[in-house]
Design an enzyme around this catalytic site. Structure first.
Site, short mmCIF file in Angstrom:
data_model
loop_
_atom_site.label_atom_id
_atom_site.label_comp_id
_atom_site.label_asym_id
_atom_site.label_seq_id
_atom_site.Cartn_x
_atom_site.Cartn_y
_atom_site.Cartn_z
N HIS A 48 67.68 67.39 51.26
CA HIS A 48 68.10 68.73 51.68
C HIS A 48 69.42 69.13 51.03
O HIS A 48 69.61 70.29 50.66
CB HIS A 48 68.22 68.80 53.20
N GLU A 51 68.75 70.51 47.72
CA GLU A 51 68.25 71.89 47.79
C GLU A 51 69.40 72.88 47.69
O GLU A 51 69.28 73.95 47.08
CB GLU A 51 67.49 72.09 49.10
N HIS A 52 70.54 72.54 48.27
CA HIS A 52 71.72 73.41 48.20
C HIS A 52 72.41 73.32 46.84
O HIS A 52 72.73 74.34 46.23
CB HIS A 52 72.72 73.01 49.30
N GLU A 128 75.23 73.84 58.96
CA GLU A 128 73.81 73.98 59.26
C GLU A 128 73.40 72.98 60.35
O GLU A 128 72.62 73.30 61.25
CB GLU A 128 73.00 73.77 57.99
#
Length: 422
Positions: A48, A51-52, A128
């Site tokens: 994840h 992904e950023h 997040e």
């Protein structure tokens, strides 16, 4: 209607297209067959995180360049990470497909992942996670996943934890990128105004073998066992209690998956479902209640959720369990027919959206599931009988359940929740 077309390039990259002649736009997705289940304990949250950071810049584009490229043509670009996949996607006019492809391919091939970018994005990812921890009706499902799937990577939260993200080093993240963003793990999918041969040429020219040939897909093993009659109470000073009863489900290739989809709609998939009608309309115990099924390549999970006032927890949980027991024995032909109609309508309506069609074919190819065309899916749904759904309901909902609770309760109140797990 044309069936999706698939090509496998010499590099190992797969290309799949679903043409829609009546539209002028195209949704392009680049799927990486890597998710949180493929991380070691030292890498938790790395997929994840990537992904950023892939949006932070490449060898030839800055983060601003990436953002401005598609903004300048009215396009949209985003990404998501799941437990088994990471997807980068863009929606543009058909003439701008080469531009969108170039930008996404550049991110997959030449991401910098600099220490400065990692540190800047670390705070974003931690924020997040904070949002997730502050959202009880989201958090309760993560807790249920850990209860049902037990000591298996599929059980863990895709975001990682505060501790794992804080401790992730730049080299760990970049090494994960180099090791997993390889041609044999990549699927390029597009739906809309797209020509298959053009997409194959773009893939060959702009992705190639990503400069990292010779790898292999991740080695995955299924859960060794599932949780049974386990309870987790997470204290939160909330105005509403959040409850989820869960069971082991079916994997993505299970023969009974079509009957399970029908069952899920009949049980908790809409305003006419069992849970909505009984818990909300008849008894007025809640505003929100529903059921869901999560299927992975080699595992599955079923959940039934309700949010209610803390003072109504005992009555609500008893009613929820009662409906789950009752649906095992008395589903009617009318309920099954309504559920099949809802599934059929939803499947057909999804044909009008390039994004949903791209996701449909991309996910199937990326996970190694044989493509099921829309016509095939409609036939499978139509073939489901009331006896099929009843049999699956009895088999799956007759298993020992697990229960996740988030609300103003203490851990020493476990006894009050025990009847739901009996």
């Amino acid at each position: 209607m044309q069936d999706p077309q698939i090509s496998v390039l010499p590099s190992g990259v797969r290309v799949v297209t679903d043409p829609m002649p009546a539209v002028r736009s195209v949704t392009l997705g680049m799927w990486v067959g890597i998710g949180s289940r493929d991380e070691s304990p030292a890498q938790l949250g790395a997929s994840h995180f990537l992904e950023h950071t892939l949006f932070k810049g490449t060898e030839k584009r800055t983060a601003r360049d990436i953002a401005e490229a598609l903004d300048a043509v009215g396009g949209e670009m985003n990404a998501f990470t799941s437990k088994e996949l990471t997807c980068f996607y863009a929606r543009v006019l058909d003439d701008d497909l080469p531009l969108a492809f170039d930008v996404l391919a550049d991110m997959l091939v030449d991401a910098r992942n600099t220490p400065a970018d990692i540190e800047a994005e670390r705070q974003v990812v931690l924020s997040e996670i904070d949002i997730h921890l502050d959202t009880p009706d989201d958090l309760v499902h993560s807790d249920l996943s850990e209860l049902v799937l037990g000591q298996h990577p599929l059980a863990l939260e895709t975001l990682g934890t505060v501790e794992s993200i804080t401790g992730l080093h730049r080299d760990t993240i970049h090494d994960h990128y180099l090791a997993t963003y390889r041609p044999e793990n990549i699927t390029v999918a597009a739906a809309g105004a797209v020509d298959h041969d053009q997409l194959v040429r773009l893939t060959d020219q702009l992705l190639g073998d990503l400069g990292r040939p010779g790898g292999s897909p991740p080695l995955r093993t299924p859960p060794a066992g599932y949780g049974a009659r386990e309870l987790r109470i997470r204290h939160r000073p909330t105005e509403q209690a959040h409850l989820v009863l869960g069971y082991p489900g079916l994997d993505q290739l299970a023969d009974d998956r079509w009957a399970l989809r029908v069952l899920n709609v009949a049980l908790g998939g809409g305003m006419s479902s069992r849970l909505f009608q009984e818990l909300r309309e008849v008894r007025g115990l809640c505003y929100s209640t529903y059921s869901y099924s999560s299927s992975y390549r080699d595992a599955g999970l079923i959940g039934a959720y309700v949010g209610t006032a803390p003072g109504k927890v005992d009555e609500t949980l008893g009613c929820l369990r009662s409906e789950l027991d009752r649906v095992r024995v008395d589903l009617t032909a009318d309920e099954v027919a309504r559920a099949k109609g809802a599934l059929t309508g939803g499947t057909v309506l999804g044909l009008e959206d390039t994004g949903s069609r791209m996701s449909r074919i991309g996910k199937q190819v990326a996970t190694g599931v044989p493509i099921v065309t829309v016509d095939d899916a409609l036939k499978r749904i139509a073939a489901v009988t009331t006896d099929d759904v009843q049999r699956v309901a009895d088999r799956l909902l007759g298993q020992p359940a697990d229960l996740a609770v988030v609300g103003p309760f203490a851990e020493d109140e476990a006894d009050r929740f025990a009847p739901a797990l009996a």
